[in-house]
Motif scaffolding. Structure first.
Motif, PDB file in Angstrom:
ATOM      1  N   ARG A  14      -1.711   7.404   5.576  1.00 43.20           N
ATOM      2  CA  ARG A  14      -2.211   8.208   4.450  1.00 43.20           C
ATOM      3  C   ARG A  14      -1.547   9.580   4.476  1.00 43.20           C
ATOM      4  O   ARG A  14      -1.586  10.273   5.501  1.00 43.20           O
ATOM      5  CB  ARG A  14      -3.726   8.349   4.540  1.00 43.20           C
ATOM      6  CG  ARG A  14      -4.339   9.068   3.350  1.00 43.20           C
ATOM      7  CD  ARG A  14      -5.850   8.917   3.365  1.00 43.20           C
ATOM      8  NE  ARG A  14      -6.427   9.329   4.651  1.00 43.20           N
ATOM      9  CZ  ARG A  14      -7.713   9.213   4.928  1.00 43.20           C
ATOM     10  NH1 ARG A  14      -8.540   8.656   4.045  1.00 43.20           N
ATOM     11  NH2 ARG A  14      -8.163   9.604   6.102  1.00 43.20           N
TER      12      ARG A  14
ATOM     13  N   ARG B  85       1.047   4.416  -2.644  1.00 47.02           N
ATOM     14  CA  ARG B  85       0.790   5.782  -2.196  1.00 47.02           C
ATOM     15  C   ARG B  85       2.067   6.602  -2.105  1.00 47.02           C
ATOM     16  O   ARG B  85       2.032   7.763  -1.681  1.00 47.02           O
ATOM     17  CB  ARG B  85       0.100   5.755  -0.832  1.00 47.02           C
ATOM     18  CG  ARG B  85      -1.269   5.087  -0.812  1.00 47.02           C
ATOM     19  CD  ARG B  85      -2.227   5.731  -1.811  1.00 47.02           C
ATOM     20  NE  ARG B  85      -2.473   7.122  -1.487  1.00 47.02           N
ATOM     21  CZ  ARG B  85      -3.497   7.556  -0.761  1.00 47.02           C
ATOM     22  NH1 ARG B  85      -4.376   6.678  -0.296  1.00 47.02           N
ATOM     23  NH2 ARG B  85      -3.648   8.828  -0.514  1.00 47.02           N
TER      24      ARG B  85
ATOM     25  N   THR C   6      -4.138   1.906   6.743  1.00 48.78           N
ATOM     26  CA  THR C   6      -4.308   2.823   5.600  1.00 48.78           C
ATOM     27  C   THR C   6      -4.668   4.222   6.066  1.00 48.78           C
ATOM     28  O   THR C   6      -4.315   5.214   5.424  1.00 48.78           O
ATOM     29  CB  THR C   6      -5.396   2.306   4.641  1.00 48.78           C
ATOM     30  OG1 THR C   6      -6.643   2.209   5.340  1.00 48.78           O
ATOM     31  CG2 THR C   6      -5.017   0.948   4.083  1.00 48.78           C
TER      32      THR C   6
ATOM     33  N   TYR D 183       0.830  -1.204   0.000  1.00 52.91           N
ATOM     34  CA  TYR D 183       0.000   0.000   0.000  1.00 52.91           C
ATOM     35  C   TYR D 183       0.867   1.258   0.000  1.00 52.91           C
ATOM     36  O   TYR D 183       0.576   2.222  -0.724  1.00 52.91           O
ATOM     37  CB  TYR D 183      -0.900  -0.018   1.239  1.00 52.91           C
ATOM     38  CG  TYR D 183      -1.738   1.224   1.391  1.00 52.91           C
ATOM     39  CD1 TYR D 183      -2.930   1.377   0.683  1.00 52.91           C
ATOM     40  CD2 TYR D 183      -1.343   2.239   2.261  1.00 52.91           C
ATOM     41  CE1 TYR D 183      -3.694   2.521   0.828  1.00 52.91           C
ATOM     42  CE2 TYR D 183      -2.107   3.384   2.413  1.00 52.91           C
ATOM     43  CZ  TYR D 183      -3.279   3.520   1.693  1.00 52.91           C
ATOM     44  OH  TYR D 183      -4.034   4.661   1.836  1.00 52.91           O
TER      45      TYR D 183
END
Length: 267
Positions: A261, A208, A257, A204
């Motif tokens: 972020r 990102r 997440t 992830y």
């Protein structure tokens, strides 16, 4: 930010959990042990309840055991007692001085019960539930003791067995032993959830473009698992069938997440 502060943020302020990457690895390991201890509590009380049920049922079975003795490696009754099978919620007890039943029969009796015990004509049989845990820890789910193997046959008789079952009490250290045994699978399960969540978290972060190392993500994931473990522990205490591993993994990934972020810059 201290580990205690991060643990508080784990319940309501997920973005702050990215600061966990600054915590020392030793503290992270200690935190995992703390969470494992928490998740082991419901298992401990469930096992204790099983022990108490067996204790209560054992006292009930004690009233049914007639006088007997062991002579020449065989079970002898004082008054030509016939065999019988007595069932409680947790135990199936077989008394068979006539030799009509086999160890396989005693094992097959155990349907929905935790324990099956048989005083057969030539041996004592104890059968536990057959599962991977029993086999891996004990090697077998059935134990057989030939009366000929007893060093002193007088040690096993009706009066002695009735006294043991009627007066048995769980010592305090049983709780400690059960907790330690329950802690081991809880720790392994939590470690597996954290490692799997960290692997997906790494993927992830790459998507990102968040430049954290695997160790950084591991530390963040460890704090992210806090709320799922607490919730799973509470639910597990209320129901035995709750799939806590799947819940902990998916919930941890969701919180991760939110934690890593990137913050949006307001211009």
């Amino acid at each position: 930010m201290s580990l205690i502060q991060l643990a508080k943020h784990a319940f309501f302020n997920f973005p702050q959990l990215k600061e966990a990457r600054k915590i020392g690895l030793g503290k992270i390991i200690a935190y995992i042990l703390l969470l494992s201890s928490l998740s082991a509590i419901p298992i401990t009380f469930q096992v204790l309840q099983i022990f108490k049920d067996i204790q209560t049922d054992g006292q009930e079975i004690a009233k049914q055991i007639p006088d007997f003795s062991i002579a020449d490696g065989k079970l002898k009754t004082d008054n030509a007692e016939k065999g019988f099978i007595y069932q409680t919620d947790s135990i199936i007890f077989t008394f068979d001085p006539e030799g009509r039943r086999t160890p396989e029969d005693v094992s097959k009796d155990m349907v929905g019960n935790f324990l099956s015990v048989g005083l057969l004509s030539e041996e004592l049989i104890v059968s536990l539930p057959s599962n991977d845990a029993t086999t891996s820890i004990l090697g077998s789910n059935q134990f057989e003791l030939l009366y000929t193997d007893l060093t002193d046959a007088n040690l096993l008789n009706g009066k002695m067995l009735r006294n043991i079952l009627a007066n048995q009490q769980l010592p305090w250290w049983v709780f400690v032993v059960i907790f330690i045994v329950a802690l081991y699978p809880s720790f392994l399960s939590l470690i597996a959830s954290i490692l799997i969540a960290t692997l997906f978290g790494n993927i992830y972060c790459r998507f990102r473009q968040v430049r954290y190392s695997f160790l950084d993500n591991l530390k963040i994931t460890t704090l992210c698992v806090t709320l799922p473990v607490v919730v799973a522990t509470i639910v597990h205490a209320l129901t035995y069938t709750f799939d806590s591993s799947t819940f902990v993994l998916l919930s941890t990934l969701f919180i991760f997440t939110r934690a890593v972020r990137p913050e949006k810059n307001i211009t």
